[in-house]
Motif scaffolding. Sequence first.
Motif, PDB file in Angstrom:
ATOM      1  N   TYR A   1      32.922 -38.229 -66.969  1.00  0.00           N
ATOM      2  CA  TYR A   1      32.762 -39.587 -67.514  1.00  0.00           C
ATOM      3  C   TYR A   1      32.020 -39.492 -68.848  1.00  0.00           C
ATOM      4  O   TYR A   1      30.857 -39.086 -68.903  1.00  0.00           O
ATOM      5  CB  TYR A   1      31.968 -40.473 -66.554  1.00  0.00           C
ATOM      6  N   ASP A   2      32.703 -39.810 -69.923  1.00  0.00           N
ATOM      7  CA  ASP A   2      32.099 -39.686 -71.247  1.00  0.00           C
ATOM      8  C   ASP A   2      30.944 -40.669 -71.397  1.00  0.00           C
ATOM      9  O   ASP A   2      31.117 -41.879 -71.277  1.00  0.00           O
ATOM     10  CB  ASP A   2      33.135 -39.954 -72.343  1.00  0.00           C
ATOM     11  N   GLU A   3      29.786 -40.081 -71.656  1.00  0.00           N
ATOM     12  CA  GLU A   3      28.579 -40.867 -71.934  1.00  0.00           C
ATOM     13  C   GLU A   3      28.283 -41.882 -70.839  1.00  0.00           C
ATOM     14  O   GLU A   3      27.705 -42.934 -71.095  1.00  0.00           O
ATOM     15  CB  GLU A   3      28.716 -41.597 -73.277  1.00  0.00           C
ATOM     16  N   ARG A   4      28.689 -41.570 -69.615  1.00  0.00           N
ATOM     17  CA  ARG A   4      28.363 -42.448 -68.493  1.00  0.00           C
ATOM     18  C   ARG A   4      27.368 -41.734 -67.610  1.00  0.00           C
ATOM     19  O   ARG A   4      27.650 -40.680 -67.043  1.00  0.00           O
ATOM     20  CB  ARG A   4      29.622 -42.800 -67.686  1.00  0.00           C
ATOM     21  N   PHE A   5      26.193 -42.292 -67.532  1.00  0.00           N
ATOM     22  CA  PHE A   5      25.157 -41.740 -66.666  1.00  0.00           C
ATOM     23  C   PHE A   5      24.537 -42.890 -65.911  1.00  0.00           C
ATOM     24  O   PHE A   5      24.820 -44.067 -66.165  1.00  0.00           O
ATOM     25  CB  PHE A   5      24.110 -40.989 -67.494  1.00  0.00           C
TER      26      PHE A   5
ATOM     27  N   SER B   1      14.119 -40.102 -56.506  1.00  0.00           N
ATOM     28  CA  SER B   1      14.564 -40.906 -57.654  1.00  0.00           C
ATOM     29  C   SER B   1      15.283 -40.037 -58.663  1.00  0.00           C
ATOM     30  O   SER B   1      14.852 -38.917 -58.951  1.00  0.00           O
ATOM     31  CB  SER B   1      13.369 -41.591 -58.314  1.00  0.00           C
ATOM     32  N   GLY B   2      16.358 -40.552 -59.167  1.00  0.00           N
ATOM     33  CA  GLY B   2      17.062 -39.931 -60.281  1.00  0.00           C
ATOM     34  C   GLY B   2      16.874 -40.766 -61.531  1.00  0.00           C
ATOM     35  O   GLY B   2      17.798 -41.448 -61.978  1.00  0.00           O
ATOM     36  N   GLY B   3      15.648 -40.748 -62.086  1.00  0.00           N
ATOM     37  CA  GLY B   3      15.343 -41.470 -63.317  1.00  0.00           C
ATOM     38  C   GLY B   3      15.279 -42.968 -63.166  1.00  0.00           C
ATOM     39  O   GLY B   3      15.415 -43.706 -64.153  1.00  0.00           O
TER      40      GLY B   3
ATOM     41  N   LEU C   1      24.023 -36.185 -66.452  1.00  0.00           N
ATOM     42  CA  LEU C   1      23.866 -35.540 -67.751  1.00  0.00           C
ATOM     43  C   LEU C   1      23.547 -34.047 -67.634  1.00  0.00           C
ATOM     44  O   LEU C   1      23.980 -33.260 -68.482  1.00  0.00           O
ATOM     45  CB  LEU C   1      22.756 -36.230 -68.555  1.00  0.00           C
ATOM     46  N   PHE C   2      22.786 -33.694 -66.636  1.00  0.00           N
ATOM     47  CA  PHE C   2      22.310 -32.312 -66.512  1.00  0.00           C
ATOM     48  C   PHE C   2      22.748 -31.735 -65.172  1.00  0.00           C
ATOM     49  O   PHE C   2      22.730 -32.427 -64.145  1.00  0.00           O
ATOM     50  CB  PHE C   2      20.781 -32.254 -66.624  1.00  0.00           C
TER      51      PHE C   2
END
Length: 651
Positions: A492-496, A518-520, A545-546
């Motif tokens: 997913y492009d730029e989808r976080f 938690s994930g951010g 992202l990572f």
Amino acid sequence: MSRTPEDGTPEQSFDDTADAGRHPDRDLSAEEDTDLPAEEDTDLSAEKGTDAGRANDDETSALLDVLIMNAPVGIALLDLNLRYVRINTVLAEANGVPVADHLGRTVRDVLPTLADDVEPLLHTVLRTGEPFVDATLETGPTQTPAARRRQWRVSFYPVRGRDGAIVGVGLIVEDETDRWEAEQQRAEAMAAERRTREQVEVTQAQLRLLVEAGDALSTSLDETAVIDVLCGLLVPEHADWLVLLLPDGMGHLAPARSIHANPELSAAAAALLDADPIPIQGEAPAAQVFRSQQSLVTPEVRPYLLGHGTPASVAGRALPLRPGPGVLLPLVVRGRSIGVLSLVDTEDPDSASIPTSTRLRSVLGGLKTLEAICQRAAVALENARLYGQRSRVARTLQESLLPADLPLVPGLDIAVHYATAEEAVEVGGDFYDLIHTGTHAVTLLIGDVSGRGVDAAGVTGLARHTLSAVAHDLSPAQSLQRLNDILLTQHYDERFLSALCARLEYPPGEPARLTIASGGHCRPLLVRADGNLEYLDCDGLILGLFSEIDVHETTVPLDPGDILVLYTDGVTEARGAANGGLFGENGLIDAVRAFTAPIGKAPSGTPSAAGLIAAVQTAIDAYRIGPSDDDMALLVMRLTPPERQRLPPRT
């Protein structure tokens, strides 16, 4: 200057009066006898005096002729029969007739077109002996080469002989055509300037109206609000009855709004909303305007409403109308008709009940202005329609991404609130869920996908369903790690997204235990039964992202009466009036404390999850200025003594 009649006897004229005492048979210059008696000498002296007087009269008459002939104004002498006896060149040229052709002829002979106007005045002067001074006379084109309408200033005065008797009429005529034409030109120039100024003012008023219409119609994307603005722009300033016809999707034009400026007729106008729709392919005037996209203007609206093709229920509304003008205007967007606007002036234009600063009767001359307003209204209505359509699609899709309802869990008081951004027309990325993961265990999920739209919706659905599926077998940290791995494989492009996973285990007879990963995501707020509040630290990286996110878990015990508040950043990032500051974590704490403190002091206080959500909503609404620009999700869980409760309706 004399005229000889047919018998050959000279007729005396004004010039002959000076010779009335002359003896033509005597040659005074040859009689030089000095031996005359004294009586004869005396007679001779008298005769010489008479000759001298006659000579003076002749000289005066000659000077008078020169004066008349060279005067800059027209001068003429008429006898008692209104025949020209003397006239100067100026007046002869003005009359367009030579001097010689005037003499001995009457005014009617020379100027037949003026005789009926002038002769009565001349006769009045002869009869009364009173002058007629400085009258204005306008004539048509004369016989002069430069034929044009002329204006004269004329004076008529009686001419008397030596004995005082009236012997004729004198005329003084001054040509004021040049001055008159200059005044006419000046008046025309002033009138043209006035008309230009008025036209400029009308044009400026029309431009102001168009600017006002454009600004007002673009302030909202709600169809009802746009129609309200349109009605306010045109009624009562430009018409007293407005009807808006829109397609009903079934081949008809149906009244969407019908208002009348006269309160006494408001109910009758509104009743038109119940009238039969008009077939678009029919012969009714509105249908023709819809199809042709051409305006229809009529000075009398009733024949059109009563004509062939108009439904009987609509025609019936026209019967009691006063005669008045009307206009049907098409609403066109990108070459496509989307409606018809009807404006009718049925009130007495002198009626005090309706403002008449600009009535439809005068506006019909500025049809282009009304058409321009309709163009703007059509664009605004189409935008509102598209916005509403997209909003409905987004709302439907958004609801499909969220659980229809949360399960009933004994011992837990659970409430949830979800709200999309007020100005958003695309699907948001906030989500939540609650899953049974054991006999005495539940998992709570909340998250926020970046961005909006179809792509965000896809990620939202993937995230929620993935976490729900793995929650039975994996710990909160492992669940988030699994979701991160899946997101990376989907490209997913730029989808976080940020997400929080909380598992509550409450076995009978043992303390309840809450494990959070938690994930951010935003820190959860824990409200203890004794009123103490704390944010739970559970650090973690955003998902998607990572590849390595190293998710940590935090475990805390819970007692009956403790409340867990999960939320998305739409809560803490609500923007307020104080320097554009954010509601923030402190604002959330203050809102929760204000709700729980009074209850905590009361032994019988039982704060509900739904009540706490309502309190937070109220605090945010009071703090925020303008519409919300982000989605908001609130999930509140309160641990209660074991008893089955029915979950309050989701807000």
